[in-house]
Enzyme design. Structure first.
Site, short mmCIF file in Angstrom:
data_model
loop_
_atom_site.label_atom_id
_atom_site.label_comp_id
_atom_site.label_asym_id
_atom_site.label_seq_id
_atom_site.Cartn_x
_atom_site.Cartn_y
_atom_site.Cartn_z
N GLU A 47 31.76 38.43 32.31
CA GLU A 47 33.21 38.52 32.50
C GLU A 47 33.69 37.70 33.69
O GLU A 47 34.83 37.24 33.70
CB GLU A 47 33.61 39.99 32.70
CG GLU A 47 33.38 40.88 31.50
CD GLU A 47 34.33 40.59 30.35
OE1 GLU A 47 35.52 40.33 30.61
OE2 GLU A 47 33.87 40.61 29.20
N GLU B 204 41.58 36.53 36.65
CA GLU B 204 41.57 35.74 35.43
C GLU B 204 42.00 34.31 35.72
O GLU B 204 42.98 34.08 36.45
CB GLU B 204 42.52 36.38 34.41
CG GLU B 204 42.55 35.70 33.07
CD GLU B 204 43.39 36.46 32.06
OE1 GLU B 204 43.59 35.93 30.96
OE2 GLU B 204 43.82 37.59 32.38
N ASN C 85 46.15 50.01 31.30
CA ASN C 85 44.80 50.17 31.86
C ASN C 85 44.87 50.37 33.38
O ASN C 85 44.10 51.16 33.95
CB ASN C 85 43.92 48.98 31.52
CG ASN C 85 43.35 49.07 30.12
OD1 ASN C 85 43.08 50.16 29.62
ND2 ASN C 85 43.17 47.93 29.47
#
Length: 294
Positions: free
Chosen positions: A147, A156, A194
């Site tokens: 990831e 990200e 989330n």
């Protein structure tokens, strides 16, 4: 956290004509523990304060707090050994092994940040046989490796995606801004719902302050452990249960990103995760088990 070193002073006296029964003198560490002030609920503490809790054990404040209970608010407090060191985590991955797994990691992703986060989910890598414990640790770190590009990326990299992670259908909306809930941390936590769920579970306002995940290593690791231990995503089980119940590494992939990678959708991405898992399991001296693919 695992062992908490502390001693208790015991005295006994035989009444009458018998002489007193002398017990061993308290150790220097016990004396040091007794010198710390008693914890007081509701009293403000700052980072570095050390208190003696009602159970006689010592705790050090990891963050400023208004007197939270040290045994409940594990993000704010950490068990403290009276010889001046924090209590070791007992993690199955040593710091040397961690560094071997991630030779090019970003300095943000500290080993101490990871071990400090373990108290939030004490069953992680501490359930089952020694082999299962090491397999779970290797599986978690292998997915983390994929990831984050080897623990290189904190956030990200595709900034064009940032505004897409706001689900306005949620009653709480996106109070930190529409583009605030992009992927962060070791499992790249994303989406406002989330952040809300992870924050609620960890006792943090991540919905209002998602930047905590990219600014505090222990918080970042805790969000990764939150997903690993409590969320099944597109799968049918949590990654923790997949490893503990011997369903196989492939099921951890399915629970993390199976809708985009499993069932032949992106075999190269799956292989990247599996290869890392096999390497990490080897570093820890265990076999990877079966059912590696999804």
């Amino acid at each position: 956290m695992s062992r908490r070193r502390i001693s208790a002073l015991l005295t006994a006296l035989v009444l009458g004509t018998a002489a007193p029964v002398l017990m061993p003198a308290p150790s220097a560490s016990a004396a040091a523990c007794s010198s710390y002030p008693a914890w007081v609920a509701g009293k403000a503490y700052v980072t570095g304060n050390i208190v003696r809790y009602t159970d006689g054990k010592a705790y050090i404040a990891e963050h400023d707090n208004p007197g939270y209970d040290p045994t409940i608010s594990t993000w704010y407090w950490e068990p403290y050994a009276c010889d001046g060191s924090t209590v070791p985590s007992g993690f199955v991955v040593s710091e040397a092994q961690f560094n071997q797994m991630f030779p090019s990691r970003n300095s943000f992703y500290t080993y101490s940040g990871l071990t400090a986060a373990l108290s939030a989910y004490p069953a992680f890598a501490k359930t089952g046989s020694d082999t299962v414990k090491k397999q779970e640790a290797a599986a978690f770190l292998a997915n983390v490796n994929h990831e984050t590009g080897g623990l290189v990326h904190i956030v990200e990299q595709n900034t064009a995606n940032y505004p897409h992670y706001c689900d306005w259908s949620q009653p709480y909306g996106c109070p930190a801004g529409q583009a605030a809930y992009y992927g962060r941390g070791p499992i790249q936590l994303s989406w406002n719902f989330n952040y809300k769920a992870a924050g609620d579970a960890l006792g943090l306002n991540l919905l209002g302050n998602p930047w905590l995940v990219q600014n505090d290593a222990a918080v970042a690791w805790k969000t990764g452990l939150w997903y690993w231990n409590t969320q099944s995503g597109p799968g049918t089980m949590t990654p923790h249960n997949a490893m503990v119940n011997q369903a196989g590494f492939g099921q951890t992939i399915r629970s993390i990103n199976g809708s985009l990678e499993c069932d032949g959708k992106n075999p190269a991405q799956v292989q990247s995760r599996v290869t890392a898992y096999q390497r990490f399991a080897s570093i820890l001296g265990v076999g990877p088990g079966g059912n590696l693919y999804c």
